[in-house]
Design a protein around this motif. Structure first.
Motif, PDB file in Angstrom:
ATOM      1  N   UNK A 277       1.090  -1.646  -0.421  1.00 24.22           N
ATOM      2  CA  UNK A 277       0.370  -0.178   0.375  1.00 24.22           C
ATOM      3  C   UNK A 277       1.220   1.445  -0.042  1.00 24.22           C
ATOM      4  N   UNK A 278       0.605   1.854  -0.538  1.00 25.47           N
ATOM      5  CA  UNK A 278       1.249   3.095  -1.280  1.00 25.47           C
ATOM      6  C   UNK A 278       0.823   4.372  -0.471  1.00 25.47           C
ATOM      7  N   UNK A 279       1.387   5.710   0.674  1.00 23.45           N
ATOM      8  CA  UNK A 279       0.947   6.786   1.087  1.00 23.45           C
ATOM      9  C   UNK A 279       0.417   5.696   2.258  1.00 23.45           C
ATOM     10  N   UNK A 280       0.937   4.600   2.930  1.00 24.95           N
ATOM     11  CA  UNK A 280       0.388   3.427   4.009  1.00 24.95           C
ATOM     12  C   UNK A 280       1.859   4.889   5.116  1.00 24.95           C
ATOM     13  N   UNK A 281       1.129   5.220   6.272  1.00 27.39           N
ATOM     14  CA  UNK A 281       2.104   5.768   7.186  1.00 27.39           C
ATOM     15  C   UNK A 281       2.309   4.815   8.680  1.00 27.39           C
ATOM     16  N   UNK A 282       1.923   3.751   8.609  1.00 24.41           N
ATOM     17  CA  UNK A 282       1.508   3.296   9.842  1.00 24.41           C
ATOM     18  C   UNK A 282       0.684   3.480  11.070  1.00 24.41           C
ATOM     19  N   UNK A 283       0.743   2.905  12.182  1.00 23.41           N
ATOM     20  CA  UNK A 283      -0.238   3.476  12.733  1.00 23.41           C
ATOM     21  C   UNK A 283       0.934   3.533  14.203  1.00 23.41           C
ATOM     22  N   UNK A 284      -0.269   3.801  15.080  1.00 29.77           N
ATOM     23  CA  UNK A 284       0.178   4.491  16.386  1.00 29.77           C
ATOM     24  C   UNK A 284       1.146   4.065  17.619  1.00 29.77           C
ATOM     25  N   UNK A 285       0.507   2.658  17.458  1.00 32.17           N
ATOM     26  CA  UNK A 285       1.198   1.263  17.994  1.00 32.17           C
ATOM     27  C   UNK A 285       2.329   0.336  17.553  1.00 32.17           C
TER      28      UNK A 285
END
Length: 514
Positions: A277-285
């Motif tokens: 996935x392009x543009x996925x910045x991940x998650x806070x955890x």
């Protein structure tokens, strides 16, 4: 190819299969892809069929159909991520070099290519106006693939990149007679390279939101006229998709043109199916560690400050490249010796006498009727203190009929440290180039915080088991803590392994020479 059943129908099928007689033993579902033998038998027994028929296994059409992906729900207020128009699924494919592949479409009219995904290099290239390429139709890769050949002259939207372009790195090789920008990339594998000219054309993407908006992104890529070495007979015969940090890579181009944020993620499932996935910045955890940036040639390089193996741990001080285009992990001393010897001291099974045909030094005999083996937990401590867990550290190899060994999937290196694809299994890896960090978390590749489950899980498909060269049968083992489930062996095996040189060509396929 459209399916005859909805995803909810498939879930109901497996609900009844698992519940069997109305008694539920556990709250769990086993997903199977819609083209699996089990689903096909179920459908045919009820006189149901797919429009156009069932795709033949191990063909490009089969893998393209498998790559149908969930289009996900974008987080409220956030720009939707992008993925390939042919699907966000990534697939390990038998006999194509232990690498993950995705279907991509370029040009007008569009052509579809099955490209290897490589964070260790930058340029995306495909076979094009070939002087030396893998055969377009060939069974030499263990499957009857039909590969595409691109030509700038056949695409209405194609333009050749001129030598005065800022993306042309070989301007010194341009002449008055040849105004088109050439490229040549050499890889670590012996005599493996790709060369040709740079072109600009449309790459078809899809927004991962309910609108399913098609995005036509103009990108620069390589018209690969001459391929050598591994690209002719082992891996990436239909092209290589470089995902590196240089400005010519597709993630860099998408970000520079404002189509996505400057980040992407990849997830590799234990059954050979993943997603990108392009543009996925991940998650806070998620866990994180910073990249060590070399501004002259930036790569996804991180610092390792410690190694933990079972009950023992040690401080360390080395850097390592994160490379999806390298199948297994490479470590130099002292990290290699510490990790291997600590693993060896905690394994209960008898060690195999070293065999020059096997590139792994630490292998162990597996009982023919064993379904579980005990191995120590393994993790890398990264700069900042985050632990990177390794859920797939071992590989099962058939050494002769009905006789198997499992090996620690690490190769000793004289200099380079490379975290290869096998250490990334079971995690969502986020390559965040905006914040210059690597992120990760344990993850089910078929679902996310903001999307529905992807109904693909071909655990019993030999076509999607970890790919191997001929006569060499490693399989990734499924881990759960220190107890590892042994996969069901294939139906037949050869008693001979390929030579070590051929295997090592596979393992070191696509790290670009610096």
């Amino acid at each position: 190819m459209a399916a005859a059943f909805s995803s909810s129908s498939i879930l109901l099928v497996f609900f009844f299969l698992i519940c069997g007689g109305g008694t539920v033993a556990a709250l769990g579902l086993s997903f199977h892809h819609r083209f699996s033998d089990l689903v096909r038998r179920w459908a045919e027994s009820r006189a149901k069929n797919l429009p156009g028929g069932w795709p033949e296994k191990d063909t490009v059409e089969y893998y393209a159909a498998l790559a149908g992906h969930d289009r996900g729900q974008a987080l409220s207020g956030a720009a939707p991520a992008l993925t390939f128009s042919d699907g966000n699924a990534t697939l390990q494919i038998s006999s194509l070099g232990f690498l993950h592949y995705a279907m991509v479409s370029v040009g007008t009219p569009s052509l579809t290519f099955m490209v290897a995904l490589d964070t260790g290099s930058d340029l995306f290239w495909v076979p094009c106006d070939c002087s030396s390429c893998a055969p377009a139709t060939s069974g030499s890769f263990g499957n009857d693939f039909e590969f595409s050949i691109y030509s700038p002259n056949m695409s209405l939207t194609s333009q050749r990149v001129l030598c005065n372009s800022s993306l042309c790195e070989l301007q010194r090789e341009c002449t008055v007679a040849t105004r088109h920008c050439p490229y040549k990339i050499a890889y670590v594998s012996a005599d493996t390279s790709s060369s040709g000219i740079l072109v600009e054309d449309v790459l078809y993407l899809t927004a991962e939101d309910p609108r399913l908006e098609v995005v036509e992104a103009r990108i620069v890529f390589g018209c690969g006229q001459v391929q050598t070495g591994s690209f002719l007979d082992v891996a990436a015969p239909d092209g290589l998709f470089g995902l590196g940090m240089e400005k010519i890579s597709v993630p860099s181009i998408l970000s520079s043109r404002g189509l996505t944020s400057d980040s992407f993620s990849m997830c590799f499932g234990r059954d050979g199916v993943g997603r990108i996935s392009f543009g996925d910045n991940g998650s806070s955890d998620q866990e994180e560690t910073p990249f060590n940036l070399n501004h002259l040639h930036p790569t996804y390089n991180i610092s390792i400050t410690g190694v933990s193996v079972g009950s023992s741990s040690i401080d360390a001080d080395f850097s390592s490249l994160f490379d999806t285009g390298t199948s297994f992990t490479y470590l130099a001393d002292p990290a290699y010796t510490y990790l291997s010897e600590s693993f060896n001291a905690q394994v209960q099974d008898r060690r195999q006498i070293p065999d020059s045909r096997i590139p792994f030094e630490y292998c162990y005999h597996k009982s023919s009727n064993a379904t579980k083996i005990q191995i120590p937990d393994l993790s890398l401590i990264t700069k900042g203190g985050s632990h990177f867990p390794v859920s797939e550290p071992v590989i099962v190899i058939s050494i002769q009929q009905h006789e198997y060994v499992y090996c620690l999937g690490i190769v000793k290196s004289s200099k380079l440290n490379i975290i290869g694809q096998n250490f990334m299994t079971g995690l969502r890896i986020v390559f965040d180039r905006e914040r210059n960090i690597l992120g990760w978390k344990r993850f089910n590749c078929y679902e996310s915080e903001d999307s529905n489950p992807l109904p693909v899980n071909p655990k019993n498909s030999s076509a999607l088991s970890p790919p191997v060269p001929k006569n060499y049968t490693p399989e990734a083992m499924k881990g759960n803590g220190t107890q590892v489930t042994v996969p069901t062996p294939p139906l037949s095996h050869s008693s001979h392994l390929d030579s070590m040189s051929r295997i090592l060509i596979l393992l070191l396929l696509s790290l670009t020479i610096l």
